[in-house]
Design an enzyme around this catalytic site. Sequence first.
Site, PDB file in Angstrom:
ATOM      1  N   PHE A 166       0.932  -1.141  -0.058  1.00 50.49           N
ATOM      2  CA  PHE A 166      -0.020  -0.111  -0.183  1.00 50.49           C
ATOM      3  C   PHE A 166       0.994   1.193  -0.092  1.00 50.49           C
ATOM      4  O   PHE A 166       1.562   1.417   0.935  1.00 50.49           O
ATOM      5  CB  PHE A 166      -1.071   0.055   1.154  1.00 50.49           C
ATOM      6  CG  PHE A 166      -1.925   1.249   1.001  1.00 50.49           C
ATOM      7  CD1 PHE A 166      -3.169   1.055   0.483  1.00 50.49           C
ATOM      8  CD2 PHE A 166      -1.416   2.393   1.541  1.00 50.49           C
ATOM      9  CE1 PHE A 166      -3.958   2.053   0.189  1.00 50.49           C
ATOM     10  CE2 PHE A 166      -2.689   3.438   1.640  1.00 50.49           C
ATOM     11  CZ  PHE A 166      -3.642   3.494   0.789  1.00 50.49           C
ATOM     12  N   ASP A 251       9.521   2.601   1.303  1.00 48.89           N
ATOM     13  CA  ASP A 251       8.416   3.494   1.606  1.00 48.89           C
ATOM     14  C   ASP A 251       8.278   3.633   3.242  1.00 48.89           C
ATOM     15  O   ASP A 251       7.757   2.275   3.682  1.00 48.89           O
ATOM     16  CB  ASP A 251       7.235   3.087   0.999  1.00 48.89           C
ATOM     17  CG  ASP A 251       5.970   3.726   1.465  1.00 48.89           C
ATOM     18  OD1 ASP A 251       5.921   4.425   2.359  1.00 48.89           O
ATOM     19  OD2 ASP A 251       4.923   3.851   0.656  1.00 48.89           O
ATOM     20  N   LYS A 280       3.159  10.800   7.464  1.00 49.47           N
ATOM     21  CA  LYS A 280       2.343  10.790   8.571  1.00 49.47           C
ATOM     22  C   LYS A 280       2.869  11.425   9.535  1.00 49.47           C
ATOM     23  O   LYS A 280       2.735  12.507  10.114  1.00 49.47           O
ATOM     24  CB  LYS A 280       2.254   9.237   8.626  1.00 49.47           C
ATOM     25  CG  LYS A 280       1.558   8.410   7.570  1.00 49.47           C
ATOM     26  CD  LYS A 280       1.135   7.213   8.168  1.00 49.47           C
ATOM     27  CE  LYS A 280       0.381   6.336   6.968  1.00 49.47           C
ATOM     28  NZ  LYS A 280      -1.155   6.644   6.869  1.00 49.47           N
TER      29      LYS A 280
HETATM   30  C1  LIG Z   1       3.085   2.692   3.410  1.00 46.22           C
HETATM   31  C2  LIG Z   1       2.355   3.984   3.080  1.00 46.22           C
HETATM   32  N1  LIG Z   1       2.693   4.528   1.974  1.00 46.22           N
HETATM   33  C3  LIG Z   1       1.808   5.377   1.409  1.00 46.22           C
HETATM   34  C4  LIG Z   1       0.797   5.917   2.034  1.00 46.22           C
HETATM   35  C5  LIG Z   1      -0.064   6.893   1.385  1.00 46.22           C
HETATM   36  O1  LIG Z   1      -0.128   7.994   2.393  1.00 46.22           O
HETATM   37  P1  LIG Z   1      -1.199   9.173   1.950  1.00 46.22           P
HETATM   38  O2  LIG Z   1      -2.653   8.647   2.593  1.00 46.22           O
HETATM   39  O3  LIG Z   1      -0.775  10.445   3.097  1.00 46.22           O
HETATM   40  O4  LIG Z   1      -1.275   9.662   0.829  1.00 46.22           O
HETATM   41  C6  LIG Z   1       0.305   5.273   3.328  1.00 46.22           C
HETATM   42  C7  LIG Z   1      -0.946   5.443   3.954  1.00 46.22           C
HETATM   43  O5  LIG Z   1      -1.370   4.742   4.538  1.00 46.22           O
HETATM   44  C8  LIG Z   1       1.077   4.145   3.662  1.00 46.22           C
HETATM   45  O6  LIG Z   1       0.783   3.634   4.787  1.00 46.22           O
END
Ligand SMILES: Cc1ncc(COP(=O)(O)O)c(C=O)c1O
Length: 474
Positions: A166, A251, A280
Site C-alpha cells: 500500500f 516507503d 504521517k
Molecule cells: C506505507 C504507506 N505509503 C503511502 C501511504 C499513502 O499516504 P497518504 O494517505 O498520505 O497519501 C500510506 C498511507 O497509509 C502508507 O501507509
Amino acid sequence: MTEPARQMPLPTSADVSSLDMPALYARHATDCYDLYGRHSNEQMVRMLKTVGLDVDFCRGEGQYLYDRGGTRYLDLLAGFGVFAIGRNHPTLQTALRSVLDSTLPNLIQMDAPRLAALLAQRLLQHVPYLQKAFFANSGAEAVDAALKFARASTGRVGIVYCDHAFHGVTYGALSVNGDETFRGGFGPFLPGCARIPFNDLAALDRALGGGDVAAFIVEPIQGKGVNVAAADYLQGAAELCRRHGTVLIADEIQTGLGRTGRFLAVEHWNVEPDIVLVSKALSGGYVPVSAVLMRKRIFDKVFDRMDRAMAAVSTFAENNLAMAAGIATLEVIAGEKLVERAASMGQRLLREFSAMSSRYELMHEARGKGLMIAIDFARPQSRALRAEWDLIEKAREGLFGQVITIPLFTEHKILSQVAGPNSHAVKFLPPLIITESDCDWIVKAVEAVLAASHRVPGAAWSLGKTLIANFVRA
Ligand SMILES: Cc1ncc(COP(=O)(O)O)c(C=O)c1O
C-alpha cells in the site's frame, strides 16, 4: 419515480459568522453524522453506525480520545499512524502558534525557504548515506515524486512493487498498489509496473533481469497485514537493485520516525536504500507533509540545469506551518526518547500477545516490530469453533476481524482496525507515547476478547451473525 426534494436545513447565522472552531464543533455534536452523510460520505456514516463507532468523539489528548459523555478511549489507530507523538502535543502547539503569531513570509516560491532547509538538514542527519530532500504534501504525493525521480535518473520506465503493498491512492501510487480492493474501477494505470510476491528474492531477480526497471518500491513492514520483511530480504533486494542499476525506494511513510523501534525500519536490516519516504508522523498530527530523501545523483538528474530549478514542484509543499510541524515533531521524538519507547513497549506487547497464541486456538500468531503489531487469526481446529468461523468467513472473507475489533471498542474502549482487506489480522498502531499502564489495558482487553471469542455459543459469535446481516446483506 423521482425522489421528493429533501429539505436541507440552512446554515444558521451562528454557523456562518463563527470563527470559533471548538464552539462550531460543539454546536454540531448531535447532527454531525447526518451532516457528514448528507454532504460527504454516506457509506462511512452507515459503517460507523453498524459497528458502534458513532460515539461523537469530542476531545483528543495524547494517546486518548474522549466521547461526549467523557468516556476515555485508547487510540491504537493513531489516525493511520499520524499521531506518533500523540494528539495535540503542547510542543507542536507552541511551534505552530509561533508561526501563526508571526508575520513570517510564507511560500514566496522565488526563494530559498529557511524552515524547509532546516527540516531537510535535520531529516538527513538520520540518513547519512542520503544527501537531498524533496518535500510534498502527502504520502502518495511523495510516492509519485519518488517514481518520477527514479524514472528520470535511470532513463528507464519499469517499476516493480509487491503483492499487498500500500503506497497510497493517487494514480502513480495506485499503479503500484498490491491490492485490487483499492484499484478496482480506477484503471488503466501507469504502464511498466510489475507486481511480485513480497519476500521473494528470486522473483525480484527475475523482474529486474531485463535491465529496464527504474525502481523497486517496498515497505519494510507492509502496512496492510503487518507483513515483516524476512531476515535476508531487504539486504538481498538492495544487492539485486545495485547489480541491475535499479533505484531501491523504501516507503517508510508508516514505519518511519520511530514507529518500529528504530528511527527508520530499514535500520533493523542494515539497509541503505537510494530513496526513503517519510510522512504521517512528521506532521505532528497537525499539518500534512511528506519528504522524499534521496541520493544526490538521483536528485541532480531532475534538477540538472538552472532552467530546470522548478522541474518538480508542489505549491504548498514547503509551507512554514508544515516545516515547523516537522521540525517540532523531530524535537519531540528525540526529547521524549520515543524511538526507544516504541521498542520497549512494542517488545512487551509482542511478548504478551505471543504467549496468548498457545492458549487460544483461533490465534495464529502475533507479529510486528516496535509499535506496529498484528494479531493474526486462522481457521480453528475444534468443530464448534470452526463451524462459527466458516459461517462468518464464507459470508465475507476477513469479517472475523470485526468480531475482535468491535468488542475491543464497545466493551474495552480501545480503537483498533482490521489489518487490511480480506485480512484475518487485527492491527495495533498506537501513539509511541503509550505507557506501561496503557499496555496493561491493552493486554487485559485482548485477553478478555480472545476468551469470549472461544465460547460457543457466545456473544462474539452472535455479533458475527449480526455483522453478516448488516454488512453482507446490506
Ligand atoms: C506505507 C504507506 N505509503 C503511502 C501511504 C499513502 O499516504 P497518504 O494517505 O498520505 O497519501 C500510506 C498511507 O497509509 C502508507 O501507509
